[in-house]
Design a protein around this motif. Structure first.
Motif, mmCIF file in Angstrom:
data_model
loop_
_atom_site.group_PDB
_atom_site.id
_atom_site.type_symbol
_atom_site.label_atom_id
_atom_site.label_comp_id
_atom_site.label_asym_id
_atom_site.label_seq_id
_atom_site.Cartn_x
_atom_site.Cartn_y
_atom_site.Cartn_z
ATOM 1 N N UNK A 296 70.340 -2.675 -0.218
ATOM 2 C CA UNK A 296 70.171 -3.066 -1.453
ATOM 3 C C UNK A 296 71.175 -3.786 -1.980
ATOM 4 N N UNK A 297 72.359 -3.837 -1.519
ATOM 5 C CA UNK A 297 73.505 -4.424 -1.900
ATOM 6 C C UNK A 297 73.680 -5.957 -1.155
ATOM 7 N N UNK A 298 72.646 -6.349 -0.331
ATOM 8 C CA UNK A 298 72.718 -7.476 0.184
ATOM 9 C C UNK A 298 73.282 -7.744 1.776
ATOM 10 N N UNK A 299 73.983 -6.566 2.085
ATOM 11 C CA UNK A 299 74.798 -6.381 3.337
ATOM 12 C C UNK A 299 74.027 -6.425 4.451
ATOM 13 N N UNK A 300 74.322 -6.883 5.471
ATOM 14 C CA UNK A 300 73.574 -6.653 6.893
ATOM 15 C C UNK A 300 74.189 -5.854 7.533
ATOM 16 N N UNK A 301 73.519 -4.511 8.023
ATOM 17 C CA UNK A 301 73.849 -3.533 8.833
ATOM 18 C C UNK A 301 74.181 -3.959 10.351
ATOM 19 N N UNK A 302 75.353 -3.729 10.911
ATOM 20 C CA UNK A 302 75.711 -4.042 12.143
ATOM 21 C C UNK A 302 76.211 -2.615 13.010
ATOM 22 N N UNK A 303 76.264 -2.879 14.398
ATOM 23 C CA UNK A 303 76.721 -1.726 14.942
ATOM 24 C C UNK A 303 78.117 -1.990 15.350
ATOM 25 N N UNK A 304 78.795 -1.403 16.437
ATOM 26 C CA UNK A 304 80.284 -1.400 16.730
ATOM 27 C C UNK A 304 80.288 -2.472 17.539
ATOM 28 N N UNK A 305 79.339 -3.475 17.859
ATOM 29 C CA UNK A 305 79.476 -4.599 18.390
ATOM 30 C C UNK A 305 79.001 -5.886 17.715
ATOM 31 N N UNK A 306 79.112 -5.720 16.261
ATOM 32 C CA UNK A 306 78.807 -6.628 15.260
ATOM 33 C C UNK A 306 77.283 -7.391 15.409
ATOM 34 N N UNK A 307 76.441 -6.404 15.894
ATOM 35 C CA UNK A 307 74.897 -7.052 16.168
ATOM 36 C C UNK A 307 74.154 -6.376 14.933
ATOM 37 N N UNK A 308 73.380 -7.201 14.397
ATOM 38 C CA UNK A 308 72.587 -6.725 13.443
ATOM 39 C C UNK A 308 71.469 -5.987 14.158
ATOM 40 N N UNK A 309 70.182 -5.728 13.545
ATOM 41 C CA UNK A 309 69.083 -4.921 13.959
ATOM 42 C C UNK A 309 68.356 -5.874 15.001
ATOM 43 N N UNK A 310 68.885 -7.165 15.346
ATOM 44 C CA UNK A 310 68.545 -7.907 16.549
ATOM 45 C C UNK A 310 69.487 -8.247 17.114
ATOM 46 N N UNK A 311 69.425 -8.028 18.564
ATOM 47 C CA UNK A 311 70.529 -7.936 19.445
ATOM 48 C C UNK A 311 71.284 -9.573 19.714
ATOM 49 N N UNK A 312 70.329 -10.616 19.206
ATOM 50 C CA UNK A 312 70.908 -11.893 19.469
ATOM 51 C C UNK A 312 71.428 -12.390 18.238
ATOM 52 N N UNK A 313 71.351 -11.601 17.036
ATOM 53 C CA UNK A 313 72.010 -12.072 15.758
ATOM 54 C C UNK A 313 73.093 -11.171 15.429
ATOM 55 N N UNK A 314 74.239 -11.629 15.145
ATOM 56 C CA UNK A 314 75.620 -10.930 14.726
ATOM 57 C C UNK A 314 75.887 -11.290 13.271
ATOM 58 N N UNK A 315 76.400 -10.361 12.448
ATOM 59 C CA UNK A 315 77.169 -10.453 11.327
ATOM 60 C C UNK A 315 78.722 -10.130 11.169
ATOM 61 N N UNK A 316 79.363 -11.062 10.606
ATOM 62 C CA UNK A 316 80.768 -10.753 10.647
ATOM 63 C C UNK A 316 81.295 -11.138 9.337
ATOM 64 N N UNK A 317 82.402 -10.303 8.763
ATOM 65 C CA UNK A 317 83.045 -10.597 7.449
ATOM 66 C C UNK A 317 82.250 -9.722 6.346
ATOM 67 N N UNK A 318 82.440 -10.436 5.094
ATOM 68 C CA UNK A 318 82.009 -9.933 4.021
ATOM 69 C C UNK A 318 80.697 -9.568 4.065
ATOM 70 N N UNK A 319 79.904 -10.257 4.782
ATOM 71 C CA UNK A 319 78.142 -9.979 4.744
ATOM 72 C C UNK A 319 77.902 -8.846 5.636
ATOM 73 N N UNK A 320 78.881 -8.004 6.244
ATOM 74 C CA UNK A 320 78.526 -6.962 7.259
ATOM 75 C C UNK A 320 79.038 -5.811 6.406
ATOM 76 N N UNK A 321 79.747 -5.584 5.187
ATOM 77 C CA UNK A 321 79.921 -4.711 4.400
ATOM 78 C C UNK A 321 81.350 -4.454 4.101
#
Length: 474
Positions: A296-321
């Motif tokens: 809802x805030x526009x952020x992309x959820x990531x795991x402890x390896x910076x991966x989004x819900x897709x294993x080949x797409x990562x999110x880092x920095x402010x977009x990751x929360x």
């Protein structure tokens, strides 16, 4: 004439060249991956161009002028004259050196640099629109993508940024002249840092904050020395007042505020600066095309390896929360690149420091005493006031303290909070101690140089053990 679409391919597509993005790109290049870095504006992103670096440059410059003009107690009598144009030129030079350095480092590490705005056009494809007439666009096929598009200042209803009356933090850092008066909406770290800058430039500053405390998220005893210093500078801080509107006046503008009880107040000023926070920039990416949905805030959820819900797409920095900190983004960018390269890398957020570059500075890392208790520890706490530090006395800055939080059973450091001179630098020792699993005894047994501010960290550890020498034991 529009140039036709060009198709290229890459192992790693990094979207955004801020701290998280350029670190991801450089590290991926070092790991022999084919890397393409797309940036629509300036290398270094908001941090280097319109945030961290220019603001700290102005904090330093105005601090020098203020120190020189208020050093009578040291036997120094001066009346500095500030050349705003010269100050901005120096600040811009610092920014230019760093951003140019980022570009050179990327190229030296084999990163392919592309100017333009990227959006996804499929699960493994992005389209980059190049700026300017006739520049066309290109499609980039990728095996992995790293989203590092950063954040933008939040606007509030009725206070849309126009760069003239209503300023964003970016606008404020680029002013060519000093406003006579300024209302700052928001008493978070950005608002309070810039309040100090403009107060030292001679601006009549009023800060309005809808919450009942300034620097929310920091303990009262950390925020109080900052608030006290702001008031000594002549800054008026109005808490519990939400900005509700503004109007032009004969010689400027008037900002209206309202309390929860409906009481209204108005503040005349030349300009208003809105500093109520930042929001992630993910709405420009066409995320639907790649199959990712932000929260809802526009952020992309990531795991402890910076991966989004897709294993080949990562999110880092402010977009990751949260926390939205450049150094957190840098670490995430490094980890993302290493994971893509098959390295056993992962994120650990237990010792992420934060700093507020006010006067005095605030630095924090790890757990507070309350957080330690909530986590099931029985905390041992030690504190050292800067008024008892010989080095602090020789600088003329004695407000604040160093506080260490440890587990009383094992002695392991859990956290630290510092408010005082050079807190942003001193907190690194505490962060390193936590990362290394150091104990109170380890810090206390480490001989610190005398006379230095870092001795306060040593004394705080000794205080937690009950045998501090230069302050009363708790």
């Amino acid at each position: 004439m529009v140039v036709g679409d060009i198709a290229t391919g890459t192992d790693v597509l990094v979207i955004g060249a801020g701290p998280g993005g350029y670190v991801a790109a450089i590290r991926a290049g070092q790991l022999d991956l084919d890397v393409t870095l797309v940036e629509k504006e300036s290398y270094g992103g908001t941090c280097l161009n319109h945030g961290c670096i220019p603001s700290k440059a102005l904090i330093t410059a105005t601090g020098v002028a203020h120190e020189a003009g208020n050093a009578e107690g040291m036997g120094i009598h001066a009346d500095p004259a500030i050349d705003m144009g010269g100050m901005m030129e120096w600040k811009d030079g610092v920014v230019s050196q760093l951003t140019g350095g980022v570009e050179k480092l990327c190229k030296a590490n084999g990163v392919n640099l592309v100017e333009g705005r990227a959006e996804f056009d499929g699960e493994n494809r992005a389209r980059v629109a190049h700026g300017g007439d006739g520049q066309g666009s290109e499609s980039i096929e990728f095996e992995h993508a790293v989203v590092a598009t950063g954040s933008r200042p939040i606007e509030i209803p009725g206070f849309e940024f126009d760069g003239e009356r209503i300023l964003s933090s970016r606008d404020a850092l680029a002013l060519e002249s000093v406003p006579d008066s300024l209302v700052i909406i928001g008493a978070g770290y950005i608002g309070m840092e810039l309040a100090g800058v403009f107060a030292k430039l001679g601006t009549d500053v009023t800060v309005v904050e809808m919450l009942e405390e300034a620097l929310t998220g920091y303990a009262d005893d950390l925020a109080k020395p900052v608030v006290d210093n702001m008031e000594d500078l002549g800054v008026e801080i109005r808490l519990g007042e939400a900005a509700s509107g503004w109007e032009e006046t004969g010689d400027g503008m008037s900002v209206t505020t309202e309390t929860e009880d409906g009481e209204e107040a108005s503040y005349a000023c030349e300009k208003a600066l809105v500093a109520v926070g930042r929001q992630p920039v993910t709405d420009t990416l066409n995320l639907e095309a790649v199959g990712i949905e932000p929260d809802e805030g526009g952020f992309l959820a990531t795991d402890d390896r910076a991966r989004t819900d897709l294993e080949h797409v990562f999110a880092v920095g402010d977009v990751a929360g949260e926390p939205m900190l450049a150094h957190k983004g840098m670490k995430e960018g490094q980890v993302a690149a290493e994971v893509i390269a098959g390295e056993p890398s992962a994120l650990d957020y237990q010792a992420v420091p934060a700093a507020v570059f006010t006067e005095p500075e605030i630095g924090t890392v790890g757990m507070t005493e309350t957080e330690a208790e909530e986590a099931g520890f029985e905390p041992a706490v030690g504190q050292m006031p800067f008024r008892a530090s010989g080095r602090a006395l020789t600088t003329g800055h004695t407000d604040g303290f160093v506080r260490i939080v440890a587990d009383s059973e094992s002695g392991f450091l859990l956290g630290g909070q510092i408010v005082g001179p050079e807190a942003s630098e001193l907190i690194a020792e505490v962060g390193l101690a936590i990362e290394l699993g150091a104990t109170l005894e380890d810090v206390a047994a480490t001989i610190h140089t005398h006379p230095t501010l870092s001795e306060a960290v040593h004394e705080a550890a000794e205080n937690a053990l009950g045998h501090a020498i230069h302050t009363l034991n708790r």
